[in-house]
Scaffold this motif. Sequence first.
Motif, mmCIF file in Angstrom:
data_model
loop_
_atom_site.group_PDB
_atom_site.id
_atom_site.type_symbol
_atom_site.label_atom_id
_atom_site.label_comp_id
_atom_site.label_asym_id
_atom_site.label_seq_id
_atom_site.Cartn_x
_atom_site.Cartn_y
_atom_site.Cartn_z
ATOM 1 N N GLU A 68 0.475 4.841 -2.276
ATOM 2 C CA GLU A 68 0.357 3.967 -3.441
ATOM 3 C C GLU A 68 -0.276 4.725 -4.611
ATOM 4 O O GLU A 68 -1.186 5.526 -4.426
ATOM 5 N N THR A 81 2.463 0.969 -7.135
ATOM 6 C CA THR A 81 3.722 1.031 -6.397
ATOM 7 C C THR A 81 3.687 2.197 -5.420
ATOM 8 O O THR A 81 2.741 2.990 -5.430
ATOM 9 N N VAL A 95 8.517 -1.911 -8.749
ATOM 10 C CA VAL A 95 7.294 -2.184 -9.495
ATOM 11 C C VAL A 95 7.442 -3.534 -10.174
ATOM 12 O O VAL A 95 8.355 -3.717 -10.998
#
Length: 127
Positions: A68, A81, A95
């Motif tokens: 992430e 994301t 996203v």
Amino acid sequence: MSFTGKYELQSQENFEPFMKALGLPDDQIQKGKDIKSTSDIVQDGNKFKFTVTIGSKVMTNEFTLGEEFEFTMPTGEKAKTVVQMEGNNKLVATVKGIKYVSELNGDVMTSVVTMGDLTFKRVMKRI
């Protein structure tokens, strides 16, 4: 296949309606649609650094596949994301409900961004 290189925008489809749907003001959309953008990509194994230059605006995103990170969207907004690699030539991320797919075939990178039923496509060539 390595993504490393500098790419120049060759063509794009649905730029204006997509940017409008993202909430960009009309003046920014008009400025952005006629400017040739470049993307510098550095890939070191699973680590990537994308630097996109559109006129005087520069956006940089750095990430490691499968981890992430905070992504800077075209609006300047930041969101978390994870980018995954599919095969050895396709990067995929989602996203805030927007799906980003960048596929490299030789010296041509095609990016398709989908939000609902709206799709924005960019074709860039390695220079």
